[in-house]
Write an enzyme that holds these catalytic residues in place. Structure first.
Site, PDB file in Angstrom:
ATOM      1  N   HIS A  72       0.846  -1.204   0.000  1.00 46.54           N
ATOM      2  CA  HIS A  72       0.000   0.000   0.000  1.00 46.54           C
ATOM      3  C   HIS A  72       0.877   1.248   0.000  1.00 46.54           C
ATOM      4  CE1 HIS A  72      -4.054  -1.720   1.593  1.00 46.54           C
ATOM      5  NE2 HIS A  72      -3.616  -2.320   0.498  1.00 46.54           N
ATOM      6  N   TYR A 202      -9.057   5.645   7.588  1.00 50.46           N
ATOM      7  CA  TYR A 202      -9.147   6.089   8.985  1.00 50.46           C
ATOM      8  C   TYR A 202     -10.223   7.169   9.043  1.00 50.46           C
ATOM      9  CZ  TYR A 202      -4.747   3.759  10.237  1.00 50.46           C
ATOM     10  OH  TYR A 202      -3.772   2.823  10.486  1.00 50.46           O
ATOM     11  N   PRO A 295      -3.450   0.620  18.824  1.00 49.83           N
ATOM     12  CA  PRO A 295      -3.182   0.126  17.466  1.00 49.83           C
ATOM     13  C   PRO A 295      -3.386   1.148  16.352  1.00 49.83           C
ATOM     14  CG  PRO A 295      -5.214  -0.821  18.339  1.00 49.83           C
ATOM     15  CD  PRO A 295      -4.603  -0.050  19.451  1.00 49.83           C
ATOM     16  N   LYS A 299       1.697   0.084  14.975  1.00 47.29           N
ATOM     17  CA  LYS A 299       3.112   0.006  15.371  1.00 47.29           C
ATOM     18  C   LYS A 299       3.489  -1.214  16.208  1.00 47.29           C
ATOM     19  CE  LYS A 299       4.681   3.569  13.368  1.00 47.29           C
ATOM     20  NZ  LYS A 299       4.685   3.003  12.028  1.00 47.29           N
ATOM     21  N   TYR A 386       4.397   6.644   9.746  1.00 50.01           N
ATOM     22  CA  TYR A 386       3.577   5.460   9.473  1.00 50.01           C
ATOM     23  C   TYR A 386       4.400   4.376   8.784  1.00 50.01           C
ATOM     24  CZ  TYR A 386      -0.832   2.987   8.707  1.00 50.01           C
ATOM     25  OH  TYR A 386      -1.856   2.075   8.759  1.00 50.01           O
TER      26      TYR A 386
END
Ligand SMILES: Cc1cc2nc3c(=O)[nH]c(=O)nc-3n(C[C@H](O)[C@H](O)[C@H](O)COP(=O)(O)OP(=O)(O)OC[C@H]3O[C@@H](n4cnc5c(N)ncnc54)[C@H](O)[C@@H]3O)c2cc1C
Length: 394
Positions: A72, A202, A295, A299, A386
């Site tokens: 991704h 998100y 979460p 990570k 990220y």
């Protein structure tokens, strides 16, 4: 019995450490309280950072990951009825993340260790670690046939997760523990339906946060922010789908959420926790045994991988008589751990609705989200963290 390294826990940290040590000619014994089937089926993380993938590849563990993992190049941030793409590749000079379930990472590691004759003992009970201040620490356990074993080691790795026995074996007055519990939890479902999105969504919503993740091209993983003390019985499947539809809805768009049979449903509390130092004598902690993150930043699994990437060479040096890397281990890990702890806290507080939050708080969150969605500088910060910061030295 003798082993160079005794490893408590056959999660990602313990299994990968055992493999990385074997690559360096160091033999280890892994003891695990659960069955192999349980470890291979436990639904948890699913996003691998760029550096985690490169490390698994360099260690010869990426055969299935390279065939089945989904690369991704970004995520979507949704708020105020708009969906924005954060383009990791463009923002970080080509870095990505890969969707590959933790269950699959664990299956690959167990298969590899057993194929190479590695000692992994499942279903053990009464695990104990002892004489940690000496240069011959001891690991004791009872195997599934009821026999008690004592293994004299050169070092012990506590990879036994948050509820394990290794961290409590360190005298409490020597530990600094920082902890924050969040006033909400995640209800997660695994659904037998192709994802409704090409990359993770998100979603910030007045009713609470939602995340559309995935495990493969045919299985979706979806999460809802719920009350901390929620009972899972109060969330029948129809209620979960209704809430997901509502929180992901995009007014004026033809996007819809695909629904399917729910294969798994669980509630995860949200916690930040860092215990330092990560070494006591010849006991070394790695992964969730030393730190937990909520979460939202994806990570937890990646930190476990990063810890053992440092621990394996440090233990190999220790066995050659060079104690330097072992002494530096804790501080080196904690620097990355605190970066991930901050990022996970930042993502969590930006996206969730705290109980009793007023409009001021909601407007501050929306302002921050809009800044990330429109400012390349702010978006780069999210993308860099990220995909993994700092980059793993591989
Ligand atoms: C319910 C849940 C959901 C999660 N979801 C996500 C997510 O969506 N995204 C994300 O990034 N992270 C997630 N995480 C975090 C991530 O899965 C962990 O960070 C990761 O599993 C850490 O790996 P580990 O090897 O350190 O610990 P673990 O995977 O916890 O492994 C520890 C192992 O030690 C064993 N053990 C414990 N005590 C003993 C003992 N006394 N003797 C022998 N063995 C013992 C345990 O059975 C376990 O197998 C989630 C965690 C949980 C608990």
């Amino acid at each position: 019995m003798r082993a160079q390294v005794g490893i408590v826990g056959a999660g990602p940290a313990g299994l990968l450490l055992s493999h990385l040590l074997a690559l360096r000619g160091v033999e280890s014994v892994v003891v695990e309280a659960r069955s192999r089937a349980y470890c291979e089926a436990r639904q948890r993380a699913g996003v691998l950072e760029d550096g985690s993938v490169r490390l698994l590849r360099a260690a010869g563990l990426a055969g299935r990951l390279d065939r089945q993992g989904l690369e991704h190049g970004g995520i979507y941030l949704q708020f105020a009825g708009e969906r924005h793409h954060i383009d990791f590749r463009a923002l970080t000079g080509g870095r990505t993340v890969t969707i590959y379930a933790q269950t699959e990472v664990v299956k690959d590691l167990i298969a590899q260790r057993l194929a190479q004759g590695g000692a992994v003992h499942f279903d053990v009970t009464d695990t104990e670690v002892d004489r940690l201040e000496s240069d011959k620490p001891v690991l004791r356990y009872t195997s599934s046939d009821g026999r008690r074993h004592e293994v004299v080691c050169d070092a012990i790795a506590g990879c036994d997760g948050f509820h394990g026995i290794c961290r409590p074996a360190i005298p409490r007055h020597l530990l600094t523990v920082n902890e924050r519990e969040y006033p909400y939890a995640w209800l997660g479902i695994l659904a037998d339906v192709p994802p409704s999105t090409d990359e993770l969504i998100y979603a910030h919503h007045a009713r609470g946060f939602a995340l559309h993740s995935l495990r493969s091209l045919t299985v979706s993983r979806l999460y809802l922010q719920v009350d901390r003390d929620v009972s899972i019985e109060s969330w029948p499947d129809e209620r979960v789908w209704y809430e997901l539809r509502t929180r992901f809805e995009l007014p004026g768009s033809r996007w819809t959420l695909k629904e399917g049979p729910v294969l798994d449903k669980s509630v995860t509390p949200m916690r930040s926790f860092v215990s330092a130092p990560m070494r006591y004598g010849r006991l070394f902690l790695a992964g969730d045994a030393a730190h937990i993150v909520p979460p939202t930043g994806a990570k937890g699994l990646n930190l476990a991988i990063a810890d053992v990437a440092m621990l394996a060479p440090a233990l190999a040096s220790l066995l050659r008589g060079d104690l330097g890397p072992a002494r530096a281990y804790s501080a080196a890990c904690l620097s990355r751990v605190w970066r991930a702890t901050h990022f996970s806290w930042w993502m969590t507080t930006m996206l969730h609705r705290a109980p009793g939050a007023d409009d001021m708080e909601a407007q501050l969150q929306l302002s921050q989200l809009r800044y990330v969605a429109t400012s390349p500088a702010a978006a780069t910060s999210l993308a860099e963290n990220y995909t993994g910061y700092p980059e793993l030295p591989i």
